[in-house]
Each structure stands twice: as structure tokens, then as C-alpha cells.
Design a protein around this motif. Structure first.
Motif, PDB file in Angstrom:
ATOM      1  N   UNK A 122      37.933  19.626   6.239  1.00  0.00           N
ATOM      2  CA  UNK A 122      37.381  20.302   7.282  1.00  0.00           C
ATOM      3  C   UNK A 122      35.960  20.978   6.811  1.00  0.00           C
ATOM      4  N   UNK A 123      36.280  21.720   5.558  1.00  0.00           N
ATOM      5  CA  UNK A 123      35.534  22.449   4.935  1.00  0.00           C
ATOM      6  C   UNK A 123      34.158  21.508   4.379  1.00  0.00           C
ATOM      7  N   UNK A 124      34.264  20.352   4.024  1.00  0.00           N
ATOM      8  CA  UNK A 124      33.289  19.531   3.756  1.00  0.00           C
ATOM      9  C   UNK A 124      32.608  18.902   4.966  1.00  0.00           C
ATOM     10  N   UNK A 125      33.246  18.709   6.045  1.00  0.00           N
ATOM     11  CA  UNK A 125      32.597  18.371   7.192  1.00  0.00           C
ATOM     12  C   UNK A 125      31.682  19.501   7.733  1.00  0.00           C
ATOM     13  N   UNK A 126      32.203  20.525   7.530  1.00  0.00           N
ATOM     14  CA  UNK A 126      31.442  21.940   7.908  1.00  0.00           C
ATOM     15  C   UNK A 126      30.012  22.013   7.323  1.00  0.00           C
ATOM     16  N   UNK A 127      30.137  21.887   6.046  1.00  0.00           N
ATOM     17  CA  UNK A 127      28.717  22.015   5.127  1.00  0.00           C
ATOM     18  C   UNK A 127      28.088  20.588   5.039  1.00  0.00           C
ATOM     19  N   UNK A 128      28.349  19.521   5.904  1.00  0.00           N
ATOM     20  CA  UNK A 128      27.661  18.257   5.517  1.00  0.00           C
ATOM     21  C   UNK A 128      26.227  18.475   6.033  1.00  0.00           C
ATOM     22  N   UNK A 129      25.957  19.227   6.940  1.00  0.00           N
ATOM     23  CA  UNK A 129      24.778  19.158   7.373  1.00  0.00           C
ATOM     24  C   UNK A 129      23.870  20.337   7.075  1.00  0.00           C
ATOM     25  N   UNK A 130      24.438  21.224   6.217  1.00  0.00           N
ATOM     26  CA  UNK A 130      23.845  22.317   5.738  1.00  0.00           C
ATOM     27  C   UNK A 130      22.699  21.980   4.855  1.00  0.00           C
ATOM     28  N   UNK A 131      21.275  22.478   4.955  1.00  0.00           N
ATOM     29  CA  UNK A 131      20.355  22.375   3.991  1.00  0.00           C
ATOM     30  C   UNK A 131      20.658  22.951   2.880  1.00  0.00           C
TER      31      UNK A 131
ATOM     32  N   UNK B 292      24.194  25.115  13.993  1.00  0.00           N
ATOM     33  CA  UNK B 292      24.129  23.747  14.371  1.00  0.00           C
ATOM     34  C   UNK B 292      25.139  23.034  13.776  1.00  0.00           C
ATOM     35  N   UNK B 293      25.456  23.365  12.434  1.00  0.00           N
ATOM     36  CA  UNK B 293      26.620  22.499  11.539  1.00  0.00           C
ATOM     37  C   UNK B 293      27.878  22.638  12.447  1.00  0.00           C
ATOM     38  N   UNK B 294      28.042  23.958  13.007  1.00  0.00           N
ATOM     39  CA  UNK B 294      29.198  23.878  13.974  1.00  0.00           C
ATOM     40  C   UNK B 294      29.377  22.947  15.083  1.00  0.00           C
ATOM     41  N   UNK B 295      28.259  22.694  15.509  1.00  0.00           N
ATOM     42  CA  UNK B 295      28.169  21.815  16.823  1.00  0.00           C
ATOM     43  C   UNK B 295      28.317  20.348  16.249  1.00  0.00           C
ATOM     44  N   UNK B 296      27.837  20.053  15.065  1.00  0.00           N
ATOM     45  CA  UNK B 296      28.186  18.831  14.490  1.00  0.00           C
ATOM     46  C   UNK B 296      29.322  18.503  14.166  1.00  0.00           C
ATOM     47  N   UNK B 297      29.963  19.464  13.568  1.00  0.00           N
ATOM     48  CA  UNK B 297      31.373  19.613  13.205  1.00  0.00           C
ATOM     49  C   UNK B 297      32.457  19.235  14.439  1.00  0.00           C
ATOM     50  N   UNK B 306      34.940   9.335  20.113  1.00  0.00           N
ATOM     51  CA  UNK B 306      33.584   9.713  19.958  1.00  0.00           C
ATOM     52  C   UNK B 306      33.237   9.890  18.771  1.00  0.00           C
ATOM     53  N   UNK B 307      34.306  10.393  17.768  1.00  0.00           N
ATOM     54  CA  UNK B 307      34.047  10.599  16.257  1.00  0.00           C
ATOM     55  C   UNK B 307      33.799   9.210  15.753  1.00  0.00           C
ATOM     56  N   UNK B 308      34.426   8.407  16.201  1.00  0.00           N
ATOM     57  CA  UNK B 308      33.865   7.052  15.537  1.00  0.00           C
ATOM     58  C   UNK B 308      32.472   6.684  15.734  1.00  0.00           C
ATOM     59  N   UNK B 309      32.131   6.944  17.232  1.00  0.00           N
ATOM     60  CA  UNK B 309      30.751   6.390  17.554  1.00  0.00           C
ATOM     61  C   UNK B 309      30.004   7.424  16.833  1.00  0.00           C
ATOM     62  N   UNK B 310      30.150   8.741  16.825  1.00  0.00           N
ATOM     63  CA  UNK B 310      29.223   9.734  16.477  1.00  0.00           C
ATOM     64  C   UNK B 310      29.022   9.702  15.038  1.00  0.00           C
ATOM     65  N   UNK B 311      30.048   9.172  14.438  1.00  0.00           N
ATOM     66  CA  UNK B 311      29.420   9.016  12.771  1.00  0.00           C
ATOM     67  C   UNK B 311      28.146   8.408  12.454  1.00  0.00           C
TER      68      UNK B 311
END
Lengths: 291, 317
Positions: A122-131, B292-297, B306-311
Motif C-alpha cells: 500500500x505504501x509503494x502504491x501511495x507514493x507511486x505518483x509522488x514527484x 492527488x496521490x490518494x485519488x490515484x491510490x 477497475x483496478x485491472x483497467x486503470x493500471x
């Protein structure tokens, strides 16, 4: 599916379809022209001399390609050759480190059961799009304190933690790495690292290749952080040299040289891309999230 | 499962240990090179800490003063610039991408040469943004070939100063962002559209639906999660906009700082070694990106389908 209805369609709707198709091709041709025009001009202009360039566009190349290349590589103010080497070192090491360690991390989470597994994922997914730019202040100061400021190390070492590459690898493992293979290797007495290096990595080869290209290109094009870290001329990477060229008093410049330097920064990537475009475009479609 | 060996519990624990070993390098590097710097960046933002000549002032604690001066001076303007240029690039990008994606996936149209087209439109995405901006600068400069050609063809009487004109400069940045990203978005949306159950289209066709109806009633609702994902990641990329305007305007944000983005502002503070203010700009950006990252998460984890598509998405820059 498309053939069957066509046979009993009237000529009128068939004509409509052809017209629609022609319309599509025209729009596509315009879009492709937009994409290719600037690069074509770049290549043409890098083969012309300053006087010819100032005359405006030409669709025919000039004869100064060799001269321009020679002038650019031997320019006293812009260390192009060391710039190419530095960019190559940083990009290649980033690509290798990012793919190897991301595959390793993904395997750790894919193959083992441990307490913080879900939290880690979960942590890695959370930071994934962090610039990365947002921590630049602390990063530059920390590198200064560690004595790594004017060095290439902080440009490739952080690639070990590449959440985006990790995510791609994890997705690929979910659909392509059956745990039975790993179990079988264990029964044969293979150690965990040995299993990972000799059995898991070869299965991951397509994913590794795609992500290597993306990481390489990303590092090759990276400008913000290297510009903040590198001071000495012989350490600079290509994007910094481009910025330096932009900062120089422009009119004094040999325009052929300017185009040639842009050429050197862009064309190698394009050539590699043209050879591997099938895999790259496929990688984007499959979930190649590129930073 | 059971091998008959008694220390079964011990074996289990030893495998868990391997899990930690495999993920350790990632988290150690993340801690050293990202988390600690992020912490100290936020920490600096509450301090007056800059260099004046050779003297270093501070660090001395000033509370929220950096933030107050940020919001009272230039930050709103630069945030506005960033958003304006992002929107101006994103709207044509999503429209063109949607159009092309529909054409490529339309079986009745059955367009030939798709691999060629996809290869060409994705190519600008791999270009070094700074080199691309430099190329545009040379081509569109006052005495560059674009102006020379337009004048010699008689379209313009005198050179148009793209880079001294507010909409000219912003337009060039937006155009470059569009050109670099529409191919990527097209491919992502194509993958999304191809993930839609073809049976839906067949059923609609039998019911006599027109292709416009099928587009609005089937395609758009079903690819909506991916469109949202594209929007958010592109917005995150838009907030990071730097290379293109920086090189195009030589870091000046000309004319009259109307192309200065948030990261260019951060970069200026970094160069003048004003770490307090730079920290405050970073923290503001961090808060925006965190939301924004929370929204992506959320979009990646809300449900499996939708996770499968969204990735099939992509971070933008």
C-alpha cells in the motif's frame, strides 16, 4: 465480424464508409506530419550551415553535417563528449538498478507471506505518483552533507526505489509467475536468491526489457535534479549542456552546432525506439507507467 | 504441503524473513533518498534560511511566515500559470486521443497501418523535453526559420515575436505538452476501449444504435475510470511542469513571468539558496500531490475490475 454485414450493405453506405476512412487517414496524416515535421527540420538543419539555416525551412539536407558534428564534439565551451558519457553512465546504471531491484521487491511481496506485506504494498502504491522534485531541497542538502553533491552517484543510486517500475513488475508477476515453479525449485534445494536470479528473472525478461528502456530514457532526459547537483563541467549531463546553450549569448552561436547538439540528445533515443517500438508501445498499453 | 519434517513452524518463519530481505533495498534507498529529504524539506519551510552574499542567514524558526509571504506574493500567479498551460495542453490532448483511440479500435473502419501511426504519435513522448524546448526556441525565435518562412511566403509582414507575446509563449508550452503526451494517452485509451466487452456493441448494433449513440452510451461510461486516472496523473505531471518553459524562456518565464511555473519558482529559490522559501513552495506542492496521490491510490484499489483497467495509465510530465 466486420466482413459479414458489409456483404449485404447497399453501395451508398459502403461509399460512406470509404469517405469516413479517407477522412480518418487525412486527419492521421496531419497528426503524423505534426509529430515528424519538427524532427525532420532538426535533422535537416543540423546538416546546414548558419547562413542556410537563417534562410528558413528547406526540405533538402545541406552538406555541413560532418562539419557541424566535428565542431560540436570539439567545442571548447561545451564538453559534449563527456556529457554523452555521463548521460550514458547515469542512464544505463539507473536502468539496471531500477529493474533489478524493483523485480526483487516485487518478488519479495509476490512470493512471501510476512506481517507488513500489505502495508509495504500500500505504501509503494501511495507514493507511486509522488514527484521527486518536491523533496529536492532536502535532497540537495543531504547530498551536500554526504559529500556527493558534485557526483553522478545520487543520480542513479535512488533508482533502486522506483515505485512505478515495481508496480509494473508486480502486475507482470501476478499473471506470469506461477508459484509452483518457485516451489519446485525449493524442493530441488535452490536457495531463495538463486531461485530469484536463475528462475524468476528469466521469466520476467520481457517486463525487464520494457522497463529498462523507460528508465533509461527517463534518466537520459532528466534535467531538474542533475542541474541542481552538478557543478563541474566534466560531470555535466546532456540536458544541462542544452540549458547552458540556451543561456549563452545566442546570436554569437553557430546555429549548425546548436541543432547538432539537440540532435545528439534526441536522435539516439529515437533510433533505439524505432527498433523496439513494438515492445515499447505494447508496454505502454500493458501498464507501462512512465515517470 | 507437509513434508513430514517436524520444524514446520520454523520453516515458515524463515520464508517470512526472505520477504523482508527482498524488499529491504527498496525501502532503505527510499528512506535515505526520498523520505528523509522530504522530511527535512518540510522542516526547512518553517525556518528563515537563506544566503545573502557569502553570509548564511539562519536557520532560525519563523513559523508560518514563509507560507504567508508565499501566498501574499507570487505563488498564486505561478499556480495560475501552471494550471492555465496545463489545461491548454490537456484539453486538446484528451480530445485528439479519444478520437484517435476510437478510430483505431473501430472494426468497421478497419484502419490500416496502425502500428506505423502508433509508433509515430508515441515518439514525441520519448524526446528529451529540454532538447525539444531548445528546438522550438530556435525554430520560433524572432529570426528563426518559422518566421523567415512565414515572411517569405507573404503570410506575415514582419516576424511574429512568439516568445515576447503572452499567448504566444504560453501557447508554445501548451502545444509542446500536447505533442509530447497525446500519443501516450491515445495508446492508454485504446487499451481501455479494447477492454470493453464487444458483446455490448453487438447487442447495441442489433437494437439499431448509431455509432454516436454507442460512443456516448457504451464507450464513454465504461472507460470513465481510466479517463479519470489519465486526468489525475496528467494533473500531477502538469504540476511538475518545468523543463519545457524553463529552457524555452531561459528560466525567466518571459514575457513578464507569465510562463513561470511552480517548479520554476522552486528552482529559482534553490539557485538563490533560499532554502526556507524553497521548502515552503515544495510543501505546498507536496500537499497538492498528496491529495492527488490518494485519488490515484483509491482508483487503483477500489475494486479489482477497475483496478485491472486503470493500471493501464501513465504518469505525465
Amino acid at each position: 465480424m466486420s466482413k459479414a454485414p458489409e456483404t449485404n450493405q447497399t453501395k451508398g453506405s459502403k461509399g460512406k464508409l470509404t469517405a469516413a476512412r479517407i477522412g480518418c487517414y487525412i486527419v492521421l496524416a496531419i497528426v503524423c506530419f505534426l509529430c515528424l515535421f519538427f524532427f525532420y527540420m532538426l535533422i535537416i538543419n543540423s546538416s546546414r550551415n548558419t547562413f542556410q539555416i537563417q534562410q528558413g525551412f528547406s526540405f533538402l539536407p545541406g552538406l555541413s553535417f560532418g562539419t557541424n558534428l566535428n565542431n560540436t564534439l570539439n567545442d571548447a565551451n561545451i564538453p559534449v563528449v563527456s556529457g554523452i558519457c555521463n548521460s550514458l553512465i547515469v542512464s544505463a546504471l539507473s536502468a539496471v538498478l531500477a529493474t533489478y531491484f524493483s523485480a526483487m521487491t516485487a518478488y519479495g511481496i509476490h512470493a512471501y507471506v510476512f506481517k507488513f506485506k500489505r502495508t509495504a504494498f500500500a505504501l509503494i502504491l501511495l507514493i507511486m505518483t509522488m514527484p521527486t522534485q518536491i523533496s529536492a531541497v532536502g535532497f540537495v542538502n543531504e547530498m551536500q552533507a554526504m559529500g556527493l553533491k558534485d557526483s553522478l552517484i545520487p543520480l542513479f543510486l535512488p533508482a533502486i526505489a522506483s515505485p512505478v517500475v515495481f508496480f509494473f513488475m508486480k502486475q507482470y508477476m501476478d499473471s506470469n509467475l506461477p508459484m509452483e515453479i518457485v516451489e519446485a525449485a525449493r524442493i530441488d534445494g535452490s536457495g531463495e536468491f538463486h531461485t530469484f536470479n536463475t528462475i524468476v528473472l528469466p521469466i520476467m525478461k520481457p517486463a525487464v526489457a520494457v522497463q529498462m528502456i523507460f528508465t533509461f530514457v527517463g534518466a537520459w532526459n532528466n534535467y531538474f535534479i542533475p542541474a541542481l547537483l552538478l557543478d563541474s563541467a566534466n560531470k555535466k549531463t546532456l540536458p544541462i549542456l542544452i540549458a547552458q546553450l540556451r543561456g549563452a549569448d545566442f546570436l554569437k552561436f553557430d546555429m549548425g552546432k546548436v541543432y547538432m547538439l539537440i540532435n545528439i540528445a534526441i536522435v539516439p533515443v529515437i533510433i533505439v525506439y524505432l527498433f523496439l517500438s513494438k515492445y515499447i508501445v505494447g508496454g505502454v498499453a500493458l501498464g507501462g507507467v512512465k515517470g | 504441503m507437509s513434508t513430514g519434517r517436524p520444524p514446520k513452524k520454523g520453516k515458515h518463519i524463515s520464508y517470512a524473513k526472505w520477504g523482508y530481505i527482498f524488499i529491504a533495498p527498496f525501502f532503505v534507498v527510499f528512506l535515505i533518498f526520498q523520505l528523509v529529504p522530504l522530511g527535512s524539506t518540510i522542516y526547512y519551510s518553517f525556518f528563515q534560511y537563506f544566503r545573502s552574499g557569502l553570509r548564511i542567514i539562519g536557520p532560525s524558526f519563523v513559523g508560518m511566515k514563509n507560507y504567508i509571504s508565499l501566498f501574499q506574493t507570487d505563488l498564486p500567479k505561478y499556480f495560475g500559470n501552471t494550471m492555465l498551460m496545463w489545461v491548454a495542453g490537456f484539453v486538446p490532448q484528451i480530445l485528439v486521443a479519444l478520437l484517435l483511440a476510437c478510430w483505431f479500435t473501430n472494426e468497421r473502419l478497419n484502419l490500416k497501418g496502425q502500428r506505423f501511426f502508433k509508433t509515430v504519435i508515441y515518439m514525441p513522448n520519448l524526446i528529451m523535453a529540454s532538447a525539444f524546448a531548445m528546438l522550438f526556441f530556435t525554430l520560433f525565435s524572432d529570426n528563426g526559420p518559422v518566421n523567415a518562412s512565414l515572411v517569405s511566403m507573404g503570410i506575415l509582414k514582419q516576424p511574429f515575436q512568439f516568445l515576447s507575446n503572452v499567448s504566444g509563449a504560453r501557447g508554445l508550452v501548451a502545444f509542446m505538452n500536447f505533442l509530447m503526451w497525446f500519443g501516450n494517452t491515445t495508446i492508454v485509451l485504446m487499451a481501455a476501449i479494447m477492454g470493453v466487452d464487444p458483446g455490448l456493441y453487438e447487442a447495441a448494433e442489433i437494437d439499431g444504435a448509431s455509432s454516436m449513440q454507442m460512443f456516448w452510451k457504451i464507450t464513454i461510461p465504461l472507460i470513465q475510470p481510466i479517463m479519470v486516472y489519465v486526468l489525475i496523473t496528467s494533473l500531477i505531471g502538469g504540476l511538475q511542469m518545468f523543463d519545457v518553459p524553463q529552457i524555452l524562456t531561459n528560466g525567466q518565464g518571459e514575457p513578464d513571468r507569465c510562463t513561470t511555473t511552480m517548479i520554476m519558482y522552486l528552482n529559482n529559490h534553490m539557485y538563490s539558496k533560499n532554502y526556507g522559501m524553497a521548502g515552503a513552495v515544495s510543501t505546498v506542492l507536496f500537499v497538492m500531490c498528496a491529495v492527488l496521490c490518494l485519488l490515484v491510490y483509491a482508483s487503483l484499489t477500489n475494486d479489482n475490475d477497475s483496478a485491472r483497467k486503470v493500471r493501464k495509465g501513465s504518469a505525465k510530465s
